[in-house]
Design an enzyme around this catalytic site. Structure first.
Site, mmCIF file in Angstrom:
data_model
loop_
_atom_site.group_PDB
_atom_site.id
_atom_site.type_symbol
_atom_site.label_atom_id
_atom_site.label_comp_id
_atom_site.label_asym_id
_atom_site.label_seq_id
_atom_site.Cartn_x
_atom_site.Cartn_y
_atom_site.Cartn_z
ATOM 1 N N ASP A 201 0.821 -1.209 0.000
ATOM 2 C CA ASP A 201 0.000 0.000 0.000
ATOM 3 C C ASP A 201 0.854 1.258 0.000
ATOM 4 O O ASP A 201 2.020 1.244 0.381
ATOM 5 C CB ASP A 201 -0.911 0.010 1.229
ATOM 6 C CG ASP A 201 -0.118 0.034 2.537
ATOM 7 O OD1 ASP A 201 0.895 -0.692 2.624
ATOM 8 O OD2 ASP A 201 -0.499 0.772 3.453
ATOM 9 N N GLU A 202 0.274 2.358 -0.438
ATOM 10 C CA GLU A 202 0.849 3.696 -0.349
ATOM 11 C C GLU A 202 2.301 3.750 -0.814
ATOM 12 O O GLU A 202 3.138 4.443 -0.230
ATOM 13 C CB GLU A 202 0.715 4.215 1.092
ATOM 14 C CG GLU A 202 -0.744 4.354 1.511
ATOM 15 C CD GLU A 202 -0.929 4.741 2.970
ATOM 16 O OE1 GLU A 202 -1.852 5.505 3.264
ATOM 17 O OE2 GLU A 202 -0.145 4.252 3.819
ATOM 18 N N ALA A 203 2.582 3.054 -1.921
ATOM 19 C CA ALA A 203 3.941 3.057 -2.488
ATOM 20 C C ALA A 203 4.068 4.234 -3.451
ATOM 21 O O ALA A 203 4.386 4.077 -4.638
ATOM 22 C CB ALA A 203 4.222 1.734 -3.187
#
Length: 578
Positions: free
Chosen positions: A381-383
């Site tokens: 996530d949230e890369a």
């Protein structure tokens, strides 16, 4: 096990040999002495309640709880017949050739002995002469029987279902698998007065309503996640949470073991991950990490409570603790400083570097060897600092490594933007503001076989504030009161995006710890929302509605208090006076 707070005090407990406190007074003789001796015997057996401080029998605990007054709501409840009373003569009986049943029976005895004061011997179910004699005109007390069966009648119970049959002469718990027996014990436990949860002797009676419960879960995956990276929680704190999860039939513990603020598991081939990367936390505290022995102990303890541990190493983003520990994992070869803030999306492993995949393989290999469960969670996530092309390639190679070491891939739902491998599970954490394109991407992945665990942030993220006055937690997904957390259906949640109900493997309640640093904090945010998530995962949709649930939840309040849980007294729940 209580780690904090002062245990509540109670009136002086009464001796098992006599229902009266020792005190100076007149000597008794003749008929009065006989009467007192008879009363003492009856009280010790549980036939009558010992007198309270004012000379009356025990109060609220004398009422028998309705058979279906438990959380999660059982699939089928048929009340009827005389309640069973646990007394000093009660035995816990198990099949003489079942080590698994005996293990669950021993656990049950350990739960009940401190508060009842009874021996509750665990014995083979040979139905022989050691059966207790009840107080009711010499009736035979069959006690509490635990049975594992393979009969056709019980095939529908599956791996986690059970049947509880209660009547005048005893209680029988039947299941096909040990997990089912364990869940049956949690139901039996909730049918007893809340005082049974105390760790010192209380006054009964200890009655279990008559009738039959037949029960099994709606979903196979019923999880809770604990973030031990933003703030570190020690072994005993995690064990305490495991026990709380088990009470509500949660069967999966997802441990978020790495993030920007801390790396929490020892990796022999990259030792600085833990010793340096684990040396701080949000706000600059001392952090910490689990040795391999400590992690194995957590897995053992969770297994004893029939929870499967899913470890998570979040990649390629949320990796500042790793990048700070080893400069070579950075694209520019320069290690950033340790991070103690709460921002997200700024860190990334260097996908083009081959050493990145050496790192991934070493970590996955060592963690897989420590973890007997099926899944290894790789985050994803949230890369925001990883290009799309690099993200797709990183996930392709990392998923292959997970498979090499015999585990199934789990990842946050952004994994569906790459190419999930066969058998992968995506954990959906979107909420009402999540765009249609992202939801459609998830739906397309399910059509190719990817299963979903649902964790909608504006429903079951337990770190969201209850209301604007909540002192802990966050608000980015909105305010999540207890009714909002409960009142949704996993089968319908993504139906408008084209997700078939059969693609939903289950639900999970994550608890992120940016603002949480103690067990009290965990419990204030988890309770009373966590029991509702457990019911969403366990109970048939037809058995669920807010108006009836809030009353059953309210009845859990004294039990939570007895367990030392300082829960949030939500104004939408009609809590009893305590």
């Amino acid at each position: 096990m209580r780690q904090h707070g002062t245990p509540p005090t109670f009136p002086r407990l009464l001796s098992r040999r006599s229902p009266f406190p020792h005190a100076a007074g007149p000597r008794l003789s003749g008929p009065l002495l006989v009467a007192v001796a008879l009363f003492s015997c009856l009280a010790a057996s549980g036939a009558v309640a010992a007198p309270g401080p004012t000379g009356t029998a025990a109060g609220s605990s004398s009422a028998t709880r309705p058979l279906g007054d438990v959380v999660p709501a059982p699939a089928s409840v048929r009340p009827g017949g005389t309640p069973y009373s646990i007394t000093a003569s009660t035995r816990i009986r198990v099949d003489d050739d079942s080590r698994e049943a005996r293990r669950v029976g021993t656990y049950l005895a350990g739960l009940l002995r401190p508060s009842t004061g009874y021996d509750l011997r665990v014995t083979d179910d040979d139905r022989g002469p050691d059966r207790g004699r009840g107080h009711d005109h010499g009736r035979v007390d069959d006690g509490i029987r635990l049975r594992l069966t393979s009969g056709d009648r019980d095939r529908a119970l599956g791996d986690e279902g059970y049947r509880l049959e209660s009547g005048r002469d005893g209680v029988t718990l039947t299941a096909r698998k040990p997990a089912g027996l364990f869940h049956a014990v949690q139901t039996l436990r909730q049918l007893l007065p809340a005082a049974v949860e105390h760790d010192s002797r209380q006054r009964g009676p200890w009655k279990i309503a008559g009738g039959t419960i037949t029960d099994k879960p709606r979903y196979a995956y019923r999880g809770a996640m604990l973030d031990v990276s933003r703030h570190f929680f020690g072994v005993d704190q995690v064990k305490r949470y495991i026990d709380q999860l088990a009470l509500y039939k949660i069967n999966t513990l997802h441990l978020h073991l790495s993030d920007d603020q801390g790396w929490r598991i020892a990796i022999d081939s990259w030792p600085r991950l833990a010793t340096y990367g684990g040396s701080t936390q949000v706000g600059g505290g001392p952090g910490g990490y689990y040795t391999k022995a400590e992690y194995r102990e957590l897995v053992r303890y969770a297994t004893s409570r029939h929870l499967e541990v899913v470890p998570e190493i979040d990649m390629p983003g949320h990796t500042n603790a790793a990048l700070a520990s080893y400069a070579e994992l950075n694209c520019d070869g320069v290690a950033p400083p340790l991070y103690t803030g709460t921002a997200v999306g700024f860190s990334s492993l260097c996908a083009p570097k081959e050493i990145t995949y050496d790192f991934v393989e070493d970590v996955v290999r060592e963690l897989a060897a420590l973890t007997p469960g099926r899944y290894l969670h790789i985050g994803g996530d949230e890369a925001h600092s990883t290009s799309h092309a690099d993200y797709v390639e990183f996930m392709r190679r990392t998923q292959a490594v997970v498979a090499t070491y015999g585990k199934k891939v789990m990842g946050w739902h952004q994994l569906t933007g790459a190419a999930p491998v066969k058998g992968a599970v995506a954990q959906y954490w979107g909420y009402d503001a999540t765009g249609a394109a992202e939801r459609a991407q998830v739906a397309e992945a399910t059509k190719a076989g990817t299963k979903l665990v649902l964790s909608p942030a504006d429903r079951v993220y337990l770190d969201m504030k209850y209301d604007r006055n909540t002192d802990l937690g966050q608000t980015w997904a909105g305010l999540v009161e207890v009714d909002r957390s409960y009142d949704w259906d996993p089968a319908a949640y993504l139906a408008d995006a084209g997700v078939d109900p059969g693609a939903v493997l289950g639900v999970e309640a994550p608890l992120w710890s940016e603002t949480l640093s103690t067990s009290d904090h965990i419990e204030k945010m988890a309770f009373p929302r966590l029991p509702g998530v457990a019911e969403i995962g366990w109970s048939p949709q037809s058995a669920r509605d807010w108006d009836t649930y809030k009353k059953r939840l309210a009845a859990q309040g004294p039990r939570l208090t007895a367990l030392g849980i300082d829960y949030y007294r939500s104004p939408v729940v009609p809590w009893p006076a305590e």
